[in-house]
Motif scaffolding. Structure first.
Motif, PDB file in Angstrom:
ATOM      1  N   PHE A 121      15.781   6.082   6.319  1.00 57.83           N
ATOM      2  CA  PHE A 121      15.226   6.240   7.537  1.00 57.83           C
ATOM      3  C   PHE A 121      14.317   5.157   7.819  1.00 57.83           C
ATOM      4  N   ALA A 122      13.690   4.797   6.659  1.00 58.22           N
ATOM      5  CA  ALA A 122      12.721   3.390   7.040  1.00 58.22           C
ATOM      6  C   ALA A 122      13.526   2.162   6.996  1.00 58.22           C
ATOM      7  N   LEU A 123      14.383   1.837   6.242  1.00 52.30           N
ATOM      8  CA  LEU A 123      15.232   0.737   6.475  1.00 52.30           C
ATOM      9  C   LEU A 123      15.842   0.705   7.802  1.00 52.30           C
ATOM     10  N   LEU A 124      16.602   1.968   8.348  1.00 48.74           N
ATOM     11  CA  LEU A 124      17.065   1.662   9.728  1.00 48.74           C
ATOM     12  C   LEU A 124      15.762   1.296  10.666  1.00 48.74           C
ATOM     13  N   GLY A 125      14.577   1.901  10.327  1.00 51.19           N
ATOM     14  CA  GLY A 125      13.320   1.684  11.301  1.00 51.19           C
ATOM     15  C   GLY A 125      13.009   0.202  11.404  1.00 51.19           C
ATOM     16  N   MET A 126      13.174  -0.498  10.177  1.00 53.06           N
ATOM     17  CA  MET A 126      12.971  -2.083  10.119  1.00 53.06           C
ATOM     18  C   MET A 126      13.703  -2.927  11.271  1.00 53.06           C
ATOM     19  N   THR A 127      15.046  -2.239  11.864  1.00 56.21           N
ATOM     20  CA  THR A 127      15.859  -2.891  12.828  1.00 56.21           C
ATOM     21  C   THR A 127      15.002  -3.084  14.278  1.00 56.21           C
ATOM     22  N   ILE A 155       0.617  -1.364  -0.094  1.00 56.76           N
ATOM     23  CA  ILE A 155      -0.129  -0.093   0.134  1.00 56.76           C
ATOM     24  C   ILE A 155       0.829   1.241   0.032  1.00 56.76           C
ATOM     25  N   GLY A 156       1.905   1.205   0.859  1.00 57.22           N
ATOM     26  CA  GLY A 156       2.868   2.346   0.714  1.00 57.22           C
ATOM     27  C   GLY A 156       3.480   2.308  -0.589  1.00 57.22           C
ATOM     28  N   GLY A 157       3.734   1.388  -1.540  1.00 54.05           N
ATOM     29  CA  GLY A 157       4.391   1.626  -2.659  1.00 54.05           C
ATOM     30  C   GLY A 157       3.298   2.235  -3.573  1.00 54.05           C
ATOM     31  N   ALA A 158       2.150   1.778  -3.419  1.00 45.85           N
ATOM     32  CA  ALA A 158       1.180   2.468  -4.344  1.00 45.85           C
ATOM     33  C   ALA A 158       0.882   3.830  -4.020  1.00 45.85           C
ATOM     34  N   VAL A 159       0.732   4.241  -2.936  1.00 46.82           N
ATOM     35  CA  VAL A 159       0.782   5.505  -2.373  1.00 46.82           C
ATOM     36  C   VAL A 159       1.958   6.415  -3.151  1.00 46.82           C
ATOM     37  N   GLY A 160       3.128   5.927  -2.948  1.00 48.34           N
ATOM     38  CA  GLY A 160       4.485   6.587  -3.319  1.00 48.34           C
ATOM     39  C   GLY A 160       4.538   6.511  -4.944  1.00 48.34           C
ATOM     40  N   ALA A 161       3.963   5.660  -5.741  1.00 45.98           N
ATOM     41  CA  ALA A 161       4.104   5.597  -7.060  1.00 45.98           C
ATOM     42  C   ALA A 161       3.072   6.523  -7.664  1.00 45.98           C
ATOM     43  N   LEU A 162       1.949   6.642  -7.064  1.00 49.62           N
ATOM     44  CA  LEU A 162       0.836   7.595  -7.608  1.00 49.62           C
ATOM     45  C   LEU A 162       1.075   8.869  -7.115  1.00 49.62           C
ATOM     46  N   GLY A 163       1.355   9.050  -5.914  1.00 53.28           N
ATOM     47  CA  GLY A 163       1.551  10.510  -5.150  1.00 53.28           C
ATOM     48  C   GLY A 163       2.912  11.194  -5.841  1.00 53.28           C
ATOM     49  N   VAL A 164       3.684  10.529  -6.216  1.00 57.30           N
ATOM     50  CA  VAL A 164       5.243  11.439  -6.553  1.00 57.30           C
ATOM     51  C   VAL A 164       4.771  12.325  -7.858  1.00 57.30           C
ATOM     52  N   TRP A 179       4.521  -0.900  15.928  1.00 59.37           N
ATOM     53  CA  TRP A 179       3.903   0.304  15.465  1.00 59.37           C
ATOM     54  C   TRP A 179       4.999   1.088  14.594  1.00 59.37           C
ATOM     55  N   ILE A 180       6.398   1.058  15.145  1.00 60.49           N
ATOM     56  CA  ILE A 180       7.503   1.150  14.273  1.00 60.49           C
ATOM     57  C   ILE A 180       7.731   0.427  13.004  1.00 60.49           C
ATOM     58  N   LEU A 181       7.627  -0.834  13.143  1.00 61.60           N
ATOM     59  CA  LEU A 181       7.782  -1.636  12.219  1.00 61.60           C
ATOM     60  C   LEU A 181       6.706  -1.256  10.944  1.00 61.60           C
ATOM     61  N   VAL A 182       5.509  -1.281  11.206  1.00 61.96           N
ATOM     62  CA  VAL A 182       4.421  -0.901  10.432  1.00 61.96           C
ATOM     63  C   VAL A 182       4.681   0.458   9.824  1.00 61.96           C
ATOM     64  N   ALA A 183       5.007   1.428  10.504  1.00 63.93           N
ATOM     65  CA  ALA A 183       5.276   2.765   9.816  1.00 63.93           C
ATOM     66  C   ALA A 183       6.599   2.711   8.928  1.00 63.93           C
ATOM     67  N   SER A 184       7.506   1.872   9.357  1.00 64.12           N
ATOM     68  CA  SER A 184       8.925   1.617   8.338  1.00 64.12           C
ATOM     69  C   SER A 184       8.540   1.047   7.337  1.00 64.12           C
ATOM     70  N   LEU A 185       7.561  -0.052   7.233  1.00 59.89           N
ATOM     71  CA  LEU A 185       7.220  -0.921   6.210  1.00 59.89           C
ATOM     72  C   LEU A 185       6.442   0.088   5.105  1.00 59.89           C
ATOM     73  N   PHE A 186       5.646   0.905   5.748  1.00 60.32           N
ATOM     74  CA  PHE A 186       4.807   1.898   4.806  1.00 60.32           C
ATOM     75  C   PHE A 186       5.695   2.674   4.353  1.00 60.32           C
TER      76      PHE A 186
END
Length: 377
Positions: free
Chosen positions: A273-279, A242-251, A285-292
Motif C-alpha cells: 500500500f505504501a509503495l503504491l502511495g508513492m505514485t 523515522i518510520g523505519g525506527a518505529v517499525g523496527a522497535l515497535g514490531v 501529505w500522501i507522499l509523507v504518509a507513504s514514506l513513513f
C-alpha cells in the motif's frame, strides 16, 4: 533484556558498514587513485562475503557463542581499521571481503543468541531490538558518517564504524559471560535445512521484500525528483528513516502477542500500500504518509521472518537466520540492479514504485503459500 545492548551496538556498526561506502565512492576513488566503479566493488565485496559466510559458518559458530561473537567482532573491527588505512584499492577490496565475512557470522548469531537469552515470551522483542540496531546504523548512522567524511575525509567515517564495533566487542567481552550455545548440525545438514521447502519459501519472502523496499530506497532521489517533495528530499528521507525506527522497535511487542506469519502478511500488505502511495507524487501529505509507512513496514518485516525460522528450526536456528539475513542483503542488491536497468531505460518514478509494489505483492503471495504449508501439516 539488558544483556542485549552489546548486540544492538554491534548491529549499528553492521548497518553503517553495509551502506556508508556507497555514499563515499567519489572520495575514496580519488584518494586511492582508482575508478569509482572499481571502488564500488567494495559494496559488492562486503555484501557478497556476508551472504556466503553467514549460512556456512554461523551455525557452527553458535556452538561456542561467546567466543564466536568476540572473534567475529574482533575480525570485523580490525578489517575496518584496515579499510580506513588502505594504501591501495586492492587492499581496500580485500579488507571489505574480510569485514563482510565477519559480519555474516556475527549478525545472525547475535540474533539467535539474543532470542535464546530472552526466552519464548520475549523472543519477538529481543529480535526486534537487535534488528533495530541495523535500522539505526542504516537510517541515522549513514548520514552521520557522510557528514563526518565531509569534514575529516572518508577514512574518518570508516574509523567511526571501527569504534562502534570496538564498543560492541568490549561489551560482549565484559557482559557476555555464560551466553547460551545455539544448536547446530553438520555442514551437510545445515545446507539441507536451508533447502527445506518451508525455509526456502520464508527466505524467498525476505528476498522479495528486500528487492521491493531496500532496492527502491536506492533510488529515493529519483522517485522524489519531480514530485511535491522535490525541494525537501532530505526531510523526506528522514521521514522514511523515522518510520523505519518505529517499525523496527515497535514490531517486537506485537510479535510476542501475534502469530508471526499473520503479522508478516499484515506488514507486507502495508508495504504494498505504501509503495503504491508513492505514485501520488503531486500530493505532499500522501507522499509523507507513504514514506513513513514504507520505512516502518520495510524495517518491521525482518523480525517476524527470523521468528518464523527460529520456530521452524529449533535444532539449527542460527543457520536459518543467517540464510534470512543473506537473503535480505541479496534482495537489496538485486533491487538496486533492477532499478538501475529501469532508470537507464528512462522509467518514470511511477513505474519504479509500481514495479517495487508488484514485487511486494509477490512476497505477500509467497507468505500466503507459507501459511498454507503450515496449515496442511
Amino acid at each position: 533484556m539488558g544483556r542485549l545492548w552489546p548486540f544492538v551496538v554491534g548491529s549499528v556498526a553492521l548497518g553503517l558498514d553495509a551502506y556508508v561506502v556507497a555514499g563515499l565512492l567519489p572520495t575514496i576513488a580519488s584518494s586511492l587513485d582508482a575508478r569509482e566503479a572499481t571502488v564500488g566493488l567494495g559494496v559488492a565485496a562486503f555484501t557478497g562475503s556476508y551472504a556466503i559466510a553467514g549460512p556456512l559458518l554461523a551455525g557452527r559458530a553458535g556452538r561456542r557463542s561467546r567466543q564466536s561473537l568476540i572473534v567475529s567482532l574482533l575480525i570485523f573491527t580490525v578489517a575496518n581499521l584496515a579499510t580506513a588505512f588502505s594504501p591501495t584499492v586492492e587492499f581496500f577490496l580485500g579488507s571489505r571481503v574480510v569485514a563482510g565475512a565477519a559480519a555474516g557470522v556475527y549478525s545472525p548469531l547475535s540474533s539467535a543468541v539474543a532470542a535464546e537469552i530472552a526466552g519464548e515470551v520475549r523472543r519477538g522483542r529481543a529480535l526486534a531490538l537487535v534488528l533495530a540496531g541495523l535500522a539505526v546504523g542504516t537510517v541515522f548512522g549513514v548520514p552521520a558518517g557522510l557528514a563526518l567524511a565531509q569534514y575529516w575525509g572518508w577514512r574518518a567515517a570508516i574509523l567511526l564504524i571501527a569504534a562502534i564495533g570496538g564498543a560492541a566487542l568490549a561489551g560482549t567481552f565484559l557482559r557476555g559471560r555464560d551466553l547460551p550455545a545455539i544448536p547446530a548440525s553438520g555442514a551437510r545438514e545445515r545446507l539441507l535445512s536451508i533447502a527445506r521447502p518451508k525455509n526456502l519459501v520464508t527466505v524467498t519472502v525476505t528476498l522479495l521484500t528486500g528487492v521491493a523496499s531496500l532496492g527502491l530506497y536506492t533510488y529515493m532521489t529519483v522517485i522524489l525528483s519531480s514530485g511535491s517533495l522535490a525541494s525537501h528530499q532530505t526531510l523526506a528521507i528522514w521521514v522514511w528513516g523515522i518510520g523505519g525506527a518505529v517499525g523496527a522497535l515497535g514490531v517486537g511487542r506485537l510479535l510476542d502477542r501475534r502469530a508471526p506469519l499473520q503479522l508478516s502478511m499484515v506488514i507486507l500488505g502495508g508495504l504494498t500500500f505504501a509503495l503504491l502511495g508513492m505514485t501520488q507524487d503531486q500530493t505532499a501529505w500522501i507522499l509523507v504518509a507513504s514514506l513513513f509507512l514504507w520505512g516502518m513496514c520495510g524495517w518491521a518485516s525482518l523480525a517476524p521472518q527470523q521468528h518464523i525460522l527460529l520456530q521452524a528450526n529449533p535444532a539449527d536456528g542460527a543457520t536459518a537466520v543467517a540464510a534470512n539475513a543473506s537473503a535480505n542483503y541479496l534482495g537489496s542488491a538485486l533491487g538496486a540492479i533492477f532499478g538501475a536497468l529501469l532508470v537507464s531505460a528512462d522509467a518514470t518514478p511511477t513505474v519504479l514504485c509500481i514495479s517495487a509494489a508488484s514485487v511486494a505483492v509477490l512476497a505477500l503471495l509467497s507468505q500466503f503459500a507459507r501459511q498454507h504449508m503450515s496449515a496442511t501439516e
